[in-house]
Structure formats: C-alpha cells, structure tokens
Scaffold this active site. Structure first.
Site, PDB file in Angstrom:
ATOM      1  N   HIS A  46      -2.196   7.259   2.912  1.00 17.77           N
ATOM      2  CA  HIS A  46      -2.840   6.010   2.510  1.00 17.77           C
ATOM      3  C   HIS A  46      -4.171   5.916   3.234  1.00 17.77           C
ATOM      4  CE1 HIS A  46      -3.876   1.913   1.897  1.00 17.77           C
ATOM      5  NE2 HIS A  46      -3.431   1.474   3.061  1.00 17.77           N
TER       6      HIS A  46
ATOM      7  N   CYS B  22       0.791  -1.231   0.000  1.00 16.52           N
ATOM      8  CA  CYS B  22       0.000   0.000   0.000  1.00 16.52           C
ATOM      9  C   CYS B  22       0.825   1.282   0.000  1.00 16.52           C
ATOM     10  CB  CYS B  22      -0.960   0.005   1.188  1.00 16.52           C
ATOM     11  SG  CYS B  22      -2.144  -1.353   1.161  1.00 16.52           S
TER      12      CYS B  22
ATOM     13  N   ASN C 209     -10.361   1.129   1.192  1.00 17.54           N
ATOM     14  CA  ASN C 209      -8.911   0.952   1.082  1.00 17.54           C
ATOM     15  C   ASN C 209      -8.593   0.293  -0.256  1.00 17.54           C
ATOM     16  OD1 ASN C 209      -6.248   0.099   1.212  1.00 17.54           O
ATOM     17  ND2 ASN C 209      -6.390  -0.770   3.258  1.00 17.54           N
TER      18      ASN C 209
END
Length: 338
Positions: free
Chosen positions: A260, A119, A290
């Site tokens: 993020h 990520c 996400n």
C-alpha cells in the site's frame, strides 16, 4: 488461508489503472498549508498527487481501469462471473458501485458486491475473489477493482490528510492458471484498539446528514499519521510473515513486494525492517500519492506494465487500512517476462 492442492490454481491474468487528468504538486498544495514542499518530501516522499475533476465519477474510473485489465487478460466482459469493487468513496451509499460497473461493462453474468476494508481492501478483495473461483470453477473469471475519489472528503487546509490523499483506480482480472501458479496463501490481522484514528463519520448512520448541516469536523476525513505509522510497523511485517509461513516460503525467499502506497518513508522503513532493499519493491507514492483501496492496484498495474515484475517470481502484496486491518498474500507470479 492456504489453498488445498486439489483445488484449481488462480492468478492475476491482467491489470489496468486509471488516474485523473489533474496533478497537484507540493508547491500548489502548500499555498493552503503551513508547511513547505521540502517538508512534505522529507516526511512522506510525496511530490504530487492526482485530483479528480468535479464531474469525474468512481464508476467511470473503475470502468476505465477494468477495460485495460480485461484487454491485457484477453477476457470479454461476458466471461466475468464476479465483480468486486474495493472502495470507501463510491459514488452512492447504495446501490453498490460494482453494479454500475457491471452495467457499464456489459458483464451480464457477473455476481457483484462491494468490499470495504479501507486501504487494504484490494488485497482482501483478491483473496475473496480467488476463494470464490477455486470453489466454483463455473464462475470463470473475476474482476477486482480498487477505486477512490477521496479528494471529495478532504479539507485542503489539513496537513494530516491533504498531503497524502489522491484519486484513481486500479483493476485486476483473476482466472485459472497452471497448477502451482498464482495465489498460494493469504493472512489477515485486525487491531481495533485505534479504531478512531482514521475515520470519516459523516453520512454514516451515527452521523446521518438527513437534516444535519455540514460540519467539517464530522463530514471530512480525519487521520492520525503517528497512529497509522505505529500500527503499520507493528503489524504489517508479522502479517506478511504469517502469509509466507502458510505458503511454506521463507521470508528471505520473497523476490518482490507491492505495498500500500501510504508514505514512501514508511515503505522504506518496512523494507529495511524485513531485511530487504528498495530494489525488491516498486513504489509510485512519490508521483501518485495515497489512493486508498486503489493504491496496491495502481502500483501493481504500473509495476507489471513497466516490466518490474517477472513471471515465476515469488511476490507478496500487502496493505494496511483504517480500523486497523492488515492483509498480505503470496503469489507465484504469472505476468511478465521469464
């Protein structure tokens, strides 16, 4: 790293993103989970997520986001000297996704490679691409893409993953700008002590699917949310501080953050811990979820296109990925109104 002053200045000159047509809200998701929609919002802040259709592809999402970014930058595909795809859910094990993007865009002069840093991949990819542009100006422009179709690897009955995971793509075009503008410094950190906390083993060489029947415990994503939270609050702020120190910028002088988008409650905690308010950041995790390596890229595109970022601002991009690895970069921002 901090860039020597004699090298060209490089910045993001265009952004774009693409999301699936299908939205899954908490009420729908909770039909297969043993939690309530209210619990999901309380713990994560997430209200819905985007789920790719069966015939959607990672390359299709990447190309759609890239075309938007190229249009904003007023850069033609044949001007690209580099394409970096940041992903851990590409369409194939190989060849690289970036090769398909190069083919579909007609970017015939572009070097290609994929970058897998989970990520934090997009933040790492921006630094890798800007490094390349600085040391070799003949590259011209670079395209960095974050793209994931992670829903393909999720057990929709697993609260630890299904609540969070979403699909989508974001892209940024990097190019030369005036001296002193653009990326200033980057910092990275890895704490591999929790290497197994977030993982997908199936399909790897240690768990090859050649002759092996499907096994949910191996072939679907596993995620330890508590370990992720502890890693993020422990290591992301110091990584951001190191990037600021390299840029000779006090943390308090940062104007805007793009994180993020793992968990809204996590972002709220990190912002408070560093002495800022939510007015200093843009979040989309409540509505988008996400999206892995695409997360920072999509949030950045939405923030720019929504007028949330101003030219001349001191901006920090920061992410945390499985492994665990952390990335942060400091920018003298060049997109948006003064």
């Amino acid at each position: 790293m901090t860039f020597p002053h004699h090298l060209p200045s490089i910045s993001i000159v265009g952004v774009g993103h693409h999301l699936p047509a299908t939205v899954q809200d908490n009420a729908s998701l909770c039909q297969t989970l043993d939690v309530t929609p209210e619990w999901i919002v309380e713990k994560t802040g997430i209200e819905q997520r985007y789920i790719a259709a069966p015939d959607d592809t990672a390359w299709g999402y990447a190309v759609a986001a890239s075309r938007d970014a190229l249009a904003m930058a007023n850069v033609a595909p044949e001007q690209l000297g580099l394409i970096v795809c940041c992903t851990f859910s590409g369409d194939y094990q190989f060849p690289p996704l970036s090769a398909k993007v190069q083919q579909q865009l007609g970017a015939t002069h572009a070097q290609i490679f994929d970058l897998q840093a989970n990520c934090s991949g997009f933040v790492a990819g921006l630094t890798v691409a800007s490094d390349r542009l600085r040391v070799d100006p003949s590259v011209g422009y670079a395209l960095v893409i974050g793209v994931e179709l992670c829903s393909r690897y999720i057990d929709r009955r697993d609260t630890n993953t299904a609540v969070y995971i979403s699909d989508g793509a974001g892209a940024a075009v990097l190019g030369p700008v005036a001296a002193g503008e653009g990326i200033v410094a980057s910092a990275f950190h890895t704490d591999s002590s929790n290497y197994e906390a977030v993982r997908l083993r199936g399909g790897g060489a240690a768990f090859a699917n050649n002759g092996r029947p499907f096994e949910a415990a191996v072939d679907l994503m596993e995620m330890n949310g508590i370990a992720t939270w502890k890693q993020a609050i422990t290591h992301l702020p110091p990584t951001i501080r190191r990037a600021c120190a390299k840029a000779q910028l006090e943390l308090t002088a940062v104007d805007f953050f793009v994180f993020h988008q793992a968990n809204l409650r996590l972002i709220e905690y990190l912002v408070r811990k560093m002495g800022f308010t939510m007015a200093h950041t843009f979040t989309n995790v409540a509505q988008v979820g996400n999206t892995g390596s695409a997360s920072v890229a999509i949030a950045l595109s939405q923030a720019v296109r929504g007028g949330h970022m101003r030219r001349g601002s001191r901006v920090v991009l920061a992410g945390v990925g499985a492994g665990f690895n952390f990335a942060a970069s400091v920018w003298n921002w060049t997109l948006g109104a003064e």
